[in-house]
Structure formats: structure tokens, C-alpha cells
Scaffold this active site. Sequence first.
Site, PDB file in Angstrom:
ATOM      1  N   HIS A   1      -0.541   2.206   2.219  1.00  0.00           N
ATOM      2  CA  HIS A   1      -1.132   1.318   1.230  1.00  0.00           C
ATOM      3  C   HIS A   1      -2.138   2.074   0.374  1.00  0.00           C
ATOM      4  O   HIS A   1      -2.423   3.255   0.594  1.00  0.00           O
ATOM      5  CB  HIS A   1      -1.786   0.109   1.893  1.00  0.00           C
ATOM      6  CG  HIS A   1      -2.898   0.444   2.851  1.00  0.00           C
ATOM      7  ND1 HIS A   1      -4.076   1.041   2.481  1.00  0.00           N
ATOM      8  CD2 HIS A   1      -2.988   0.250   4.202  1.00  0.00           C
ATOM      9  CE1 HIS A   1      -4.853   1.196   3.535  1.00  0.00           C
ATOM     10  NE2 HIS A   1      -4.217   0.743   4.598  1.00  0.00           N
TER      11      HIS A   1
ATOM     12  N   CYS B   1      -3.648   3.377   9.485  1.00  0.00           N
ATOM     13  CA  CYS B   1      -2.646   3.436   8.423  1.00  0.00           C
ATOM     14  C   CYS B   1      -2.694   4.791   7.719  1.00  0.00           C
ATOM     15  O   CYS B   1      -3.560   5.620   7.970  1.00  0.00           O
ATOM     16  CB  CYS B   1      -2.882   2.321   7.412  1.00  0.00           C
ATOM     17  SG  CYS B   1      -2.776   0.648   8.112  1.00  0.00           S
TER      18      CYS B   1
END
Length: 414
Positions: free
Chosen positions: A167, A175
Site C-alpha cells: 500500500h 506490510c
Amino acid sequence: MAIWRFVKSAAMKHNDIPRGSQRRAVKIGAAVLLAGFLAACQADEYGVGPKHLRPVSADIKRKMSDLNMSKTSPIMIRIFKEESELEVWKQARTGKFELLEEFEICKWSGKLGPKFKEGDRQAPEGFYEITPALMNPNSSYHLAFNLGYPNPYDRAHGRTGSHLMVHGACSSRGCYAMTDEQVQDIYGLARDSFKGGQRSFQVQAFPFRMTPENMAKHRESEHLDFWKMLKTGYDHFEVTKTPPVVSHCEKKYVFDATTLVEGVPFRASGKCPQYEVNPRIASAVAAKQRKDDEKFQMLAARFDAREERQQRWEERSNRFANVLGGGGADEETVTSAPVDQAAPQSTPVETAATPEAAPSRPGAAVETAFAPKDQSAIGAAGSFFSRLVPFGGKDKPSANIGPIETEAVPAAKP
């Protein structure tokens, strides 16, 4: 004008409203509608229109043209933690995948090694398939897609976790975080590949580039066997330049495998069915791995020898430092006297080399003095030099030469 006419007609339907109020209502309504229209079309620094529908950057378009790639051809992504790099590979019209763009990962969390459980803030490693359902156009982190962790291999090992993404916003808690500008292009490339008919694209997440050098450098890691398995998939892509077909059985990854018995599937926790790998691919991968293993063994031996030399050097350095720093006082003859606290410490007086020469006057500060090991040699050399040079230093008159007598009287100075 169309907006103005629409608002005016709506206001004029209400005849019971005074005409002046109608005009004010028309103006206010038109302003609200216009503001909404402009907000929907307003550009930000990365493009115009809804962010998930924006085209890829002009630089990416130019590279696709140079590499003879269709806008909607399939893609594949490789991630390398240690190098903090994300690669986007795209299929050219030759059918092979070529490197389209390399992005620097803004942030990733955890350390080298796979993710094990929810909340460990560890970014995953392995092979993941991204479908359109995993794309998130409304992400709070600009744009995002879910990695689909845990995959069948992860679940077979009891690993847990959720919402592991690639992202934007450059913020990571397990992430792989990119900048908004980077994820804008990555998302656009994935979206266009789905438009071209690709049902899913593969993300290969590695601890580092799977070279013999890096494998040898990390040879002591507890994850080495896991990384060797990932390297097999890495080698399949390096040899074929097409994403490998990934299967799972006996709690391991299997690449480019086809079952020999129809209707018997691969199950991640079950026994592997009989299968085969295309002989051409298997032969090329085996040859690469033999070459890599030879280099790995050579580099591992070299690294071991280097570490052994470094360890021996450190041990010798420590022994030498101990002799200079702490051991010397036990091996030398030391003469010391108590320090008179009344004497000023800024003007210490050194003792002579032997106890007999120590000063006896009260109030003198005395420092420790180290006597040379072989005073006889020094004395002999000094005696020899004194015989040759009878006019030696004033502080050290020769013991073998008496005072020189003369009757000559020097003339008086004018």
C-alpha cells in the site's frame, strides 16, 4: 449553464416562495453543485479523477513502448526485503516477462524471515496470488492490494495474520509500504492486467536476492532451509522468465508440477501426489542449482576462514591489551611510597629507579617508578660512554673520573 438551468427550474417550481428568495436559492444551489462537480474532477499531485482509475505515469508508458509491451499484458511482482526493492515484471509480446520498473520500498517491518503469527509485525515471505477481489481502491493508505496471507503453505504451518498489504502512505506494520506515487503506478499496472484477462498476478516475496553470495552470507540463519525452498521458485523464474505455477503439498512449495494421476490434487498438508516437472525446465533449474551450490560452498568456506582469522586476531589483540593495560604491574619491579595528602598533586616528584634513591624529605609527592629489567647492561653502557666523554652531564658525573685540577687562571673579563 446546464447546472444553472437545472437549479433554476427546480427552484421555480415552488411558486409559493418569494421571487427574491427563489433567486437566492438558485445561486446557492448552483454553487453547491458546482463545488461537488469540481471536487470529483479535481487533480492531486498524482493525477486527475478517481485515484483507482488513473492511468499509469508517462514514464511507465514510455518504458512499456520501448520493451514492446501491451498496456494490458500480464504482470508479476518480486519483493526483496534486504535490498528494499519491489520489481514489476510484465509480459512482452515475445511471451517472456521482462523487468518493467524497479521501485524502492519506502518501509517494511520486522526482519529477514517469514511471518509466523498475528501481531508479530513481520512482513511475509513466500509466493502469493493476487486476484481482483484483493484490490482495495478505497484504502486509507491511498491505494492497496492484499497479499492474501496466509496462503496454503502458511496455513499448513499454522501461521496466522491478516490485512498484509502492499500500500501507499509509507507506513508499515507488517506490510510493504510504498509512496503514494509509487503505489499509484503499481495499482494501475495491476488493474490494466486484469482488464487484459489476467485472472491473478503473482507476488514473490524474498528475504534478499537469492544469489549464492547472499545465501552464503546468511548460511547460519535458522531460516536457511525455508529460503532454499523459496530459491527453487526463484530459479524457476530466472530460467524460464515466466512466473512458475505454484502448488503445495507435504507442507512445502512445489513449482511447475503436473500431477500424473488425473483428479488427484495437491493438498498443502497432504502427501504429494505423483507429479512431474517439464524435463526441459527441470534440467535447466538443476544445472543452475549445481553451479550456485558450488559457488555457495566456496564462498561459505571463504567466509568461515575469514571469520576464523578475525577471531584469532581479536583474541591476540585482547591478550596484548591485557598485558599493556593490566598485566604489566605484576611483571615489573615497582617502587612506590605513600602520597602525602598535604602536598599539591599537580607537582609530583618521581622516585629514582631503585629503593635507595627514593627521596626522604617530608612533603614530597612520590609516583610509582618502574625499574628497567637489566640495569647492569645500562650501567655498563653508561660507564663506557663516560670514559670516552669525561665532560658528561652535570647531573651525572662519572664515578671513575675525579675532579680536574689546574693552575691556569683565566683572564679577568673586561
